[in-house]
Design a protein around this motif. Structure first.
Motif, short mmCIF file in Angstrom:
data_model
loop_
_atom_site.label_atom_id
_atom_site.label_comp_id
_atom_site.label_asym_id
_atom_site.label_seq_id
_atom_site.Cartn_x
_atom_site.Cartn_y
_atom_site.Cartn_z
N ILE A 16 1.68 35.65 -43.77
CA ILE A 16 0.53 36.56 -44.20
C ILE A 16 0.08 35.85 -45.60
CG2 ILE A 16 2.05 38.10 -45.65
CD1 ILE A 16 -0.08 40.22 -45.15
N GLY A 17 -1.36 35.80 -45.40
CA GLY A 17 -1.94 34.97 -46.48
C GLY A 17 -1.83 33.31 -46.40
N SER A 18 -1.32 32.90 -45.55
CA SER A 18 -1.39 31.44 -45.22
C SER A 18 -2.64 30.94 -45.02
CB SER A 18 -0.54 31.11 -44.35
OG SER A 18 -0.88 31.57 -42.99
N GLY A 19 -3.64 31.79 -44.44
CA GLY A 19 -5.01 31.19 -43.74
C GLY A 19 -5.11 30.85 -42.56
N LYS A 20 -4.22 31.45 -41.52
CA LYS A 20 -4.45 31.29 -40.01
C LYS A 20 -5.71 31.40 -39.68
CE LYS A 20 -1.57 34.44 -39.36
NZ LYS A 20 -1.16 34.88 -40.75
N SER A 21 -6.58 32.44 -40.23
CA SER A 21 -7.79 32.62 -39.52
C SER A 21 -8.76 31.49 -39.63
CB SER A 21 -8.54 34.01 -40.33
OG SER A 21 -7.55 35.10 -39.67
N SER A 22 -8.79 31.10 -41.21
CA SER A 22 -9.67 29.86 -41.41
C SER A 22 -9.20 28.79 -40.49
CB SER A 22 -9.44 29.53 -42.64
OG SER A 22 -9.99 30.75 -43.80
N VAL A 23 -8.20 28.54 -40.46
CA VAL A 23 -7.87 27.29 -39.54
C VAL A 23 -8.16 27.51 -37.96
CG1 VAL A 23 -5.63 26.27 -38.70
CG2 VAL A 23 -5.92 26.74 -41.07
N GLY A 24 -7.93 28.87 -37.56
CA GLY A 24 -8.48 29.41 -36.22
C GLY A 24 -9.90 29.19 -36.01
N GLU A 25 -10.69 29.54 -37.07
CA GLU A 25 -12.11 29.14 -36.79
C GLU A 25 -12.56 27.81 -36.80
OE1 GLU A 25 -13.60 31.14 -40.37
OE2 GLU A 25 -13.09 33.28 -39.67
N LEU A 26 -11.88 27.15 -37.54
CA LEU A 26 -12.04 25.62 -37.50
C LEU A 26 -11.88 25.11 -36.22
CD1 LEU A 26 -10.77 24.32 -40.93
CD2 LEU A 26 -13.21 24.22 -40.16
N PHE A 27 -10.70 25.40 -35.76
CA PHE A 27 -10.32 24.87 -34.32
C PHE A 27 -11.32 25.02 -33.23
CE2 PHE A 27 -5.68 24.20 -35.59
CZ PHE A 27 -5.54 22.89 -35.13
N GLN A 28 -11.80 26.64 -33.32
CA GLN A 28 -13.02 26.91 -32.50
C GLN A 28 -14.12 26.11 -32.78
OE1 GLN A 28 -13.68 31.30 -32.80
NE2 GLN A 28 -14.19 31.24 -30.67
N ALA A 29 -14.63 25.85 -33.94
CA ALA A 29 -15.94 25.24 -34.14
C ALA A 29 -15.91 23.56 -33.57
CB ALA A 29 -15.98 25.09 -35.76
N PHE A 30 -14.33 23.34 -33.50
CA PHE A 30 -14.35 21.88 -33.00
C PHE A 30 -14.18 21.95 -31.71
CE2 PHE A 30 -12.57 20.36 -37.05
CZ PHE A 30 -13.52 19.64 -37.33
N GLY A 31 -14.20 23.14 -30.64
CA GLY A 31 -14.27 23.23 -29.44
C GLY A 31 -13.16 23.79 -28.74
N ALA A 32 -12.21 24.20 -29.35
CA ALA A 32 -10.92 24.86 -28.89
C ALA A 32 -11.26 26.30 -28.32
CB ALA A 32 -9.74 24.97 -29.52
N THR A 33 -10.61 26.87 -27.29
CA THR A 33 -10.42 28.24 -27.03
C THR A 33 -9.50 28.95 -27.91
OG1 THR A 33 -11.47 27.95 -24.78
CG2 THR A 33 -10.37 30.14 -25.21
N VAL A 34 -9.90 29.80 -28.71
CA VAL A 34 -8.96 30.60 -29.62
C VAL A 34 -8.67 31.95 -28.97
CG1 VAL A 34 -8.41 31.49 -31.78
CG2 VAL A 34 -9.62 29.25 -31.50
N ILE A 35 -7.55 32.32 -28.80
CA ILE A 35 -7.29 33.76 -28.48
C ILE A 35 -6.18 34.20 -29.36
CG2 ILE A 35 -5.89 35.06 -26.60
CD1 ILE A 35 -6.71 32.74 -24.48
N ASP A 36 -6.61 35.36 -30.08
CA ASP A 36 -6.16 35.73 -31.25
C ASP A 36 -5.45 37.19 -31.12
OD1 ASP A 36 -5.83 36.61 -34.05
OD2 ASP A 36 -7.48 36.72 -34.73
N ALA A 37 -4.30 37.00 -31.43
CA ALA A 37 -3.42 38.48 -31.39
C ALA A 37 -4.21 39.39 -32.28
CB ALA A 37 -1.98 38.25 -31.69
N ASP A 38 -4.52 39.02 -33.41
CA ASP A 38 -4.97 40.18 -34.33
C ASP A 38 -6.39 40.83 -33.64
OD1 ASP A 38 -3.23 40.00 -36.34
OD2 ASP A 38 -4.29 38.94 -37.56
N ALA A 39 -7.19 40.10 -33.10
CA ALA A 39 -8.29 40.50 -32.42
C ALA A 39 -7.94 41.40 -31.36
CB ALA A 39 -9.27 39.27 -31.77
N ALA A 40 -6.95 40.83 -30.46
CA ALA A 40 -6.33 41.82 -29.39
C ALA A 40 -6.06 43.02 -29.82
CB ALA A 40 -5.34 40.95 -28.50
N SER A 41 -5.15 43.13 -30.84
CA SER A 41 -4.85 44.34 -31.49
C SER A 41 -6.03 45.45 -31.97
CB SER A 41 -3.84 44.07 -32.92
OG SER A 41 -3.55 45.27 -33.35
N HIS A 42 -7.00 44.75 -32.55
CA HIS A 42 -8.19 45.47 -32.84
C HIS A 42 -8.74 46.14 -31.51
CE1 HIS A 42 -8.94 45.39 -37.19
NE2 HIS A 42 -8.24 43.93 -37.09
#
Length: 209
Positions: A16-42
């Motif tokens: 928690i607080g490590s910055g996963k979301s920021s890193v995930g957003e960067l991967f997505q910006a570079f073209g990866a498909t991001v599947i996020d457990a937090d988004a699924a939880s929401h």
């Protein structure tokens, strides 16, 4: 561990607080498909959805907010103080979250690798089975605490209580194939994530060839 899907799947995790979301957003910006457990939880926690209905049945109507969605803040306080309640909540939500993520994986473009972003990836052998590689976002525990306090206003004790439910930093790092150092600025993440993106994209192309 190799997965049964055509895509290369990289598990992305961190405390928690490590910055996963920021890193995930960067991967997505570079073209990866991001599947996020937090988004699924929401998604499964919204009014009328299976998670909200099941949680209300198990914990009472006061576990929902005025709109009928899961009251995550109130429920978090309740279950962190009660390990039995936490396991009950996990037994309700985790299968629904996993089903939502599996559906997203089936719909993911075959020409892109997948970032499988799960906070408790190391803690869950089932979640790790999906992944070909594990990438860990890392920073000092003092930084984790400061970041969580800044965004949520929780006390140090409350943040440490959450951290205590996760594996130790050393355990997480030992399980990593790749590490993203988030001890500095967001700008410092960009070259690290770009390097990994290029690496994963090449692995995915080789896998698909």
């Amino acid at each position: 561990m190799a997965n049964a899907h055509s895509q290369l799947i990289v598990g992305l995790t961190g405390g928690i607080g490590s910055g996963k979301s920021s890193v995930g957003e960067l991967f997505q910006a570079f073209g990866a498909t991001v599947i996020d457990a937090d988004a699924a939880s929401h998604a499964v926690s919204q009014p009328g959805k299976a998670g909200a209905l099941a949680v209300a049945g198990a914990f009472g109507a006061d576990a929902l907010d005025s709109a009928g969605a899961i009251n995550r803040a109130a429920l978090r306080k309740r279950v962190f103080a009660d390990p039995i309640a936490r396991k009950q909540l996990e037994a309700i939500l985790h299968p629904l979250i996993r089903a939502h993520m599996d559906q997203a994986l089936r719909a993911a473009p075959a020409d892109r690798y997948v970032i499988w972003m799960v906070p408790l990836l190391i803690e869950s052998s089932r979640a790790r089975e999906v992944c070909d590689r594990v990438a860990v976002v890392d920073c000092a525990e003092t930084q984790q605490i400061a970041r969580v306090q800044a965004r949520s206003g929780l006390t140090v004790e409350a943040v440490r209580a959450i951290m205590a439910t996760q594996v130790a930093r050393a355990t997480r790092l030992a399980a990593a194939d790749d590490v993203v150092d988030n001890s500095e600025s967001v700008a410092a993440l960009v070259p690290q994530v770009k390097r990994l993106h290029d690496f994963y994209a090449n692995l995915h192309r080789a896998r698909s060839a």
